[in-house]
Every structure is written in C-alpha cells, then in structure tokens.
Scaffold this active site. Structure first.
Site, short mmCIF file in Angstrom:
data_model
loop_
_atom_site.label_atom_id
_atom_site.label_comp_id
_atom_site.label_asym_id
_atom_site.label_seq_id
_atom_site.Cartn_x
_atom_site.Cartn_y
_atom_site.Cartn_z
N GLN A 1 0.68 -1.16 0.15
CA GLN A 1 -0.17 0.06 0.19
C GLN A 1 1.00 1.51 -0.25
O GLN A 1 2.01 1.29 0.43
CB GLN A 1 -0.89 0.00 1.27
CG GLN A 1 -1.92 0.96 1.22
CD GLN A 1 -2.65 0.97 2.48
OE1 GLN A 1 -2.94 -0.04 3.10
NE2 GLN A 1 -3.42 2.02 3.02
N ASN B 1 -1.28 -8.29 5.89
CA ASN B 1 -1.34 -6.82 6.01
C ASN B 1 -1.18 -6.14 4.67
O ASN B 1 0.01 -6.47 4.10
CB ASN B 1 -0.38 -6.28 6.94
CG ASN B 1 -0.56 -4.81 7.21
OD1 ASN B 1 -1.53 -4.13 6.51
ND2 ASN B 1 0.08 -4.39 8.25
N HIS C 1 -8.47 -1.37 9.78
CA HIS C 1 -7.60 -1.63 8.70
C HIS C 1 -7.95 -3.02 8.14
O HIS C 1 -8.87 -3.63 8.89
CB HIS C 1 -6.38 -1.94 9.18
CG HIS C 1 -5.16 -1.88 8.21
ND1 HIS C 1 -5.01 -1.09 7.29
CD2 HIS C 1 -4.15 -2.88 7.94
CE1 HIS C 1 -4.07 -1.42 6.55
NE2 HIS C 1 -3.46 -2.54 6.78
N CYS D 1 -6.55 0.45 1.83
CA CYS D 1 -6.26 -1.05 2.33
C CYS D 1 -7.35 -1.94 1.99
O CYS D 1 -7.21 -2.88 1.60
CB CYS D 1 -5.84 -1.11 3.74
SG CYS D 1 -7.38 -0.49 5.05
N TRP E 1 0.14 -3.54 3.77
CA TRP E 1 1.31 -2.60 3.91
C TRP E 1 2.44 -3.48 3.41
O TRP E 1 3.44 -2.82 3.03
CB TRP E 1 1.49 -2.18 5.12
CG TRP E 1 0.43 -1.24 5.83
CD1 TRP E 1 -0.48 -0.53 4.78
CD2 TRP E 1 0.21 -0.52 6.82
NE1 TRP E 1 -1.40 0.23 5.68
CE2 TRP E 1 -0.85 0.40 6.92
CE3 TRP E 1 1.08 -0.57 8.11
CZ2 TRP E 1 -1.12 1.11 8.15
CZ3 TRP E 1 0.68 0.14 9.49
CH2 TRP E 1 -0.39 0.95 9.11
#
Length: 686
Positions: free
Chosen positions: A95, A279, A255, A101, A281
């Site tokens: 991301q 995740n 998230h 997200c 990220w």
C-alpha cells in the site's frame, strides 16, 4: 507547496469536464487508441484522467503527498519494466499513501486465483510489444463487465519511487496501473480513501459477498471458512473501526486484511485452528501466539513447523481462530457461485438480475415503520420458487440467495456516500393479477417473513433464504423515505421466476450458471463420510477408482508405495493419515498435474521424456536447470528415462514441498540453516 511534472506523450483524448458531474466513464476504444498512437509514434495521454492534481483529488490526501510529485512512465523508472510476471510472489503488492487498504486486501485475494485475476487484468500487456503507453482493465459494474483505459503515467517522488501502490519487485507495475484504473472508475485517488473490502470484491468478480459479524460468529465458522477456501471464494476481513494506527499486538486498527489460508494443526496440547492473514502494507504483523516469533511453534512437529512458519516481515502471519474472532470485527466472503452455505445436490443455479430505482415522490418509500406509512410505494418484485426435482426432499426448503446492490450517486464515489439499504420478504397467499403495485392494504394485513437485520450503508447487502415452494414478494428500500438512487437486485436459486410488478418485460437478464466446485464438494463429502481420515491404503483405492478423464486412454495405476510417498509429503503431524484439508489440497494439485502432463504428452504414450518433463514442470510453476531435470528423470523415471503420471505426481509434490521449506527457512533467499532433527525429518520423511 506541490510541484508537478509530466514527461512524454502527444496523443490526447479530449473529454471536457466530464468528471465534474457525469456518472459515466467516457467511452474509449482501447484498440483504436493504441493503433493511433503506434501509427503516430506517440504515447497515449488520457485527458479524461490527466497527470495532474485533478486526478489525485482535492482533500486530505494532498497533505500526505511529498513536496515534489512527478508523473513518470515505467520505462522512465526502470531499465527493464514488466507489466506482470508469473514468477513473482503472488502477494507482492504494498500500500502507498492512499488509505485504500480495503481495495488492496481485495486485490490480494484476487491474486490467489490467476484465472480470476486475468479477467480483471489482461496479463498479455507489456512495455515492449505494441507499447503505446495505454493499458486496459476490466471491472464488473452493475451487471456487466466494462473496460477502463488509462495511460501509464504514475505519480512518483523526487527519488523516482511510486507514491501509491507499488510492488516488492521494483520492475513490476500491474498493481500501480490497476489502482490508477480503479481510481478513474471511482473518480480520483482521493475517492479510494474509504471503502469496504466487499465493495472491491464485487467490482473484481461480479460475485456475491457475505459479511459475517465476528462478534456474533456462527458456531460452524471453521466449516464455513473451509468450504470458502476450497471453493475458490475470495476472503477479506477488517479490524475494529477507528483511526488507522498500529496497536501493541502488531495489528492495525481500522484496517483491512486478506485471509490467505487456514490450517488445522496438532500441537502437544491438542488441535489448533489457525488462519493466515496478510497486511496490505507488506509489513507490520501480529505479535501474539503463532506469530513469526512466537514460542507456540515449538508445540508442533518439526515438519509441520518448517512447512508453515515463515520468519519474514512481509505482512503475512498466522493466528488462532479464537484470536481472529477477538481482534477482527468483520469477515467478508465473496463467492463466485452461490452455493457457499447450501448443501443441496445438483450443479445448476438460475441467476436473474433486475434493475430499479428509488425516486422521490413515486418509489422512494423508505423502510416499514407503521402500517400506514409510505413503504408500499417502494419497487415490488415477485419471486416464484419451485422445487427442481419433485419427489426428492419433499420436506426440505429451497436455498435462495438475494443480493441488493446500490449504484453510486455521484461520479466521485465519496462525494455522496452510499445510502442505508435493505429488503423485506413477504409470502403471497393470493393472486394480485394485473396490478401495477400491491395496494397498501396488503402490507397492513401481512407481516414480512424476513426483515432487514440492520440497514447497511454498503454497496451490497445479501442474504441466503430457505424458502418453501411458492410465491413471494421482495421489497428493496432505503432506511429513510424520499432518498433517491438506482439499484440492482439479483436472485440465485435452483429454480425460480423473478420479475418486477408492473414492468413490461419480466426478465432483464437471466441465465443458468454452473458451479464447478459443487460436484467436487459432493465427491469430497462422500469420501469423508466413508473415510474421515485417509491412510495410504484408502488413498490408493480412491485414486485408482478415479476416471482421470484428462489423461485419455492411459489410465494411471497408483501403487501402495507411491501412495505412501504422497501421504508422507502431506501428513504434517506424522499421524499416518490425512484430513479433509490435506486431501483437498492434494486434489487441487492433481488436477493441475493432470492438465500439464496431458498437454506435454503429445504422442499420448502415457509418459514424458526429458524435454517434455522440463516443459511440464515449467508450466506448473517449477523451473529447474537441465542437469537437475535429468537427475530427476533418472531418480523418478523408468529405465528407459521416461516418466509416467504417477511418478510425475510424486516428483511435483516433493519439489513443491521442498520449495516451501526453503522459502520458509531462508533469510536472504540464498541459503538456509537446519538443525540436525530438522535435516533428518526433511531428508528421510519427505
């Protein structure tokens, strides 16, 4: 102060200020635009989504941007840019500065299924062959697949790093370009700041989403996850609502995550049910039990630990189902075909889609509050359900899946948020022929069979209903009267007729769909009714009784020794048997091996030579050198250096097993360190 710069290009598409008010994308002919650019020797510049601040947005996102932002094409950012690579890790996206997200969690779920991904992302696009700076993506948009065309100018910082979505492989750009196309569909990058995983999943697949509130999770949640994983459902989840911040336990509040797998393991204290999450990220992981650094992994056998645990800060981690239900609030499952919860036999579903709208003063009646309110003004749809096979299951109701989708009310999806929507279901006990709309008296005298549990401000609300054969009335509505929007209502069942009262045409879109996994589900159910845990002898019986239609007339014969070898590779807890998860995984791999083996066996001899073996392995995702391939043929093939299907299966399972071991143990991608028990386990048992 923001400075903007863009390089290259000369072919532009004039499209005025369509973004200011229009709810439609401009019609752009990808092939014609590409051909024109190639003839003129120019790179495409999309004026309908220009390389300026206008495409970024006009809200808080601007404050996140670096001081200087430039727009660059991938060939300007890397010496060997590639659009997509099948050799890259499936979860290679990270991301950027946009708070999307939810979009990325859905996209990562999509990457687990290449055939589904290729429907959204045409993978044959490149920066070399017929490169003209123009790319195309496809999204499911309220009943039909629509193309979205973009140029490849991407925002970067002064160091040439992508500002938004990027890949861990710096020369791959499909994720960044797909995000740009989705931003164009949504209005701007700013409009991706807020959203639900379910919304993106529908746009990527046209499937039906089911949202489970984990606080009130059903007792059979593990069974639901098991069916979802092995029926190719896409799964996302979300933590508690709030400002996006990292908690002490490593999770991120407010998230979205992707659920990438599940596994039942056997620890020294008994069975544990684990879920694997990622995740978006690409970093920041769970720190509790079964995290990468947790001591709980010592409770497993060495083999199980080696194959499951990967100590790398890549955003992917394991946790127990118990902790998952505690720390996450929503689980979103997107099913490509409707039979997720249903256990009915048969393989065919009927799908009908109708469009409608809520208009102030005529059809925007709001929810049902009192007998004499405006509810009766809402659009009304008749649903007739009958049992597809009379005489069977006479006392069993039929499964009907109803999905209500609302269309965005503005070109920019976040300018006008979604309305709170839901639908009611009534049983029809008498005929109302030639009615343009059922009268108010009907609703005064009949209570709904099904009320909306809550009115949700989401793109889609869906519910599975179990209905006796008969006629029903579906009334979709907003939570408040006089709220305007367009909607799509979809119904899935084994047999039904569905139409809007008062409409001139009864069916707008109707077809039969086949769920290829339902036949497999029935097969798996029969297998595990007979063999709850499968040993080598039982595995041999199952495999030798299969028709293996993909191999032609050369039917394989699995020996007991071969089945013992296969079982050893999949039996992680050294119990001498495999459960339903392991068998489903094996079955998925066998279908792939059957396909590639048959394709390379061009002479239909039932065996592969060295060149054919190497090609088959490459197509299955395993690339070995010529010397290693030759050694494998000597080790697993026959005296004539030919390899039959059974030996091919054993080889492929072993290679993939060892590939997983290496990836889970390596720290630098070049080597691993094994303790003596681990070395013996992997050398002798697998």
């Amino acid at each position: 102060m923001l400075l903007w710069s863009s390089l290259g290009g000369c072919w532009k598409l004039g499209c005025e200020d369509w973004m200011r008010s229009s709810s439609q994308l401009p019609k752009q002919d990808y092939e014609a635009l590409q051909e024109r650019c190639l003839i003129d020797g120019c790179l495409f510049e999309d004026q309908s989504f220009p390389a300026t601040l206008r495409s970024i947005g006009r809200g808080p996102l601007l404050r996140k941007l670096p001081e200087r932002v430039y727009w660059r094409r991938p060939p300007e950012l890397h010496s060997n840019p590639q659009f997509y690579s099948a050799k890259a890790k499936r979860l290679d996206l990270c991301q950027g500065l946009v708070g999307d997200c939810w979009f990325l969690a859905a996209l990562q779920a999509l990457t687990l299924h290449q055939d589904i991904l290729s429907r959204v992302v045409p993978l044959n696009q490149s920066f070399t062959e017929k490169y003209a700076g123009i790319f195309r993506f496809w999204f499911w948009h309220f009943g039909k697949w629509i193309p979205v065309v973009v140029d490849d100018r991407l925002p970067v910082n002064e160091a040439g790093q992508l500002v938004f979505v990027s890949s861990t492989y710096k020369n791959l750009f499909w994720g960044a370009l797909l995000e740009k196309a989705y931003a164009k569909l949504s209005g701007s990058y700013e409009d991706l700041q807020r959203g639900q995983v379910s919304e993106a999943l529908v746009d990527f697949t046209g499937g039906v989403t089911m949202t489970i509130n984990l606080v009130e999770a059903p007792c059979n949640l593990w069974d639901i996850l098991t069916r979802a994983i092995y029926s190719r459902a896409l799964i996302g989840c979300q933590t508690h609502a709030g400002k996006e911040r990292v908690l002490e336990n490593g999770l991120v509040d407010g998230h979205a995550y992707t659920l990438t797998g599940i596994r039942k393991v056997t620890s020294k204290h008994g069975p544990e049910y684990l879920v694997k999450l990622r995740n978006p990220w690409g970093k920041v992981e769970w720190k509790g039990d079964w995290s990468d650094s947790s001591s709980t992994w010592e409770l497993l056998s060495p083999k199980e630990r080696i194959l499951l645990l990967r100590k790398e800060n890549d955003g992917e981690f394991w946790m127990t189902l118990r902790d998952f239900k505690t720390h996450f609030t929503l689980l979103v499952i997107c099913k490509l075909s409707p039979g997720l919860l249903s256990q009915e036999g048969g393989q065919t579903w009927l799908y009908t889609m109708l469009e409608g709208r809520w208009e102030k003063g005529t059809t925007a009646g709001g929810q049902m509050r009192s007998p004499r309110d405006m509810f009766w003004k809402n659009p009304q749809f008749l649903l007739s359900v009958w049992r597809p096979q009379e005489g069977r299951r006479l006392h069993m109701p039929c499964s009907v899946l109803v999905s209500l989708l609302q269309k965005p009310r503005h070109r920019h999806r976040n300018r006008k948020p979604y309305l709170a929507i839901g639908f009611y279901l009534f049983r029809m006990n008498q005929s109302y022929d030639n009615q343009r709309r059922l009268p108010p008296e009907f609703f005064w005298e009949n209570a709904p069979l099904n009320w909306p549990e809550t009115f949700l401000t989401e793109k889609e609300v869906s519910r599975e209903l179990w209905l006796e054969p008969g006629t029903y009335l579906i009334v979709p509505c907003t939570s408040e009267p006089r709220q305007e929007s367009e909607f799509v209502l979809r119904v899935f069942s084994r047999s039904h007729v569905f139409y809007e009262i008062g409409s001139s045409s009864s069916v707008v879109f109707s077809k039969e769909i086949v769920d290829p996994n339902e036949g497999q589900d029935e097969f798996f159910t029969k297998v595990f009714e007979k063999y709850p845990e499968i040993n080598a002898i039982q595995l041999q019986k199952i495999l030798n009784r299969m028709p293996w239609s993909g191999l032609g007339s050369k039917q394989p014969l699995f020996s007991l020794e071969a089945c013992q070898g296969i079982l050893a590779l999949l039996d992680l807890n050294a119990s001498g048997t495999m459960g339903i998860q392991e068998f489903r995984h094996l079955w998925k791999q066998l279908m792939l091996y059957q396909k590639v083996f048959h394709k390379q066996d061009t002479h239909r001899s039932g065996s592969l030579n060295w060149a054919q073996l190497r090609a088959a392995m490459r197509e299955a995702g395993i690339v070995l050198s010529g010397n290693i391939s030759q050694l494998m043929l000597i080790r697993y093939g026959g005296p004539d250096l030919q390899m039959d299907f059974v030996s091919f299966v054993h080889l492929m399972l072993r290679v993939e097993n060892m590939e997983d071991v290496f990836q889970n143990l390596t720290q630098d991608g070049r080597g691993i360190y094994l303790r003596k028990p681990e070395w013996l386990m992997m050398s002798l048992y697998s």
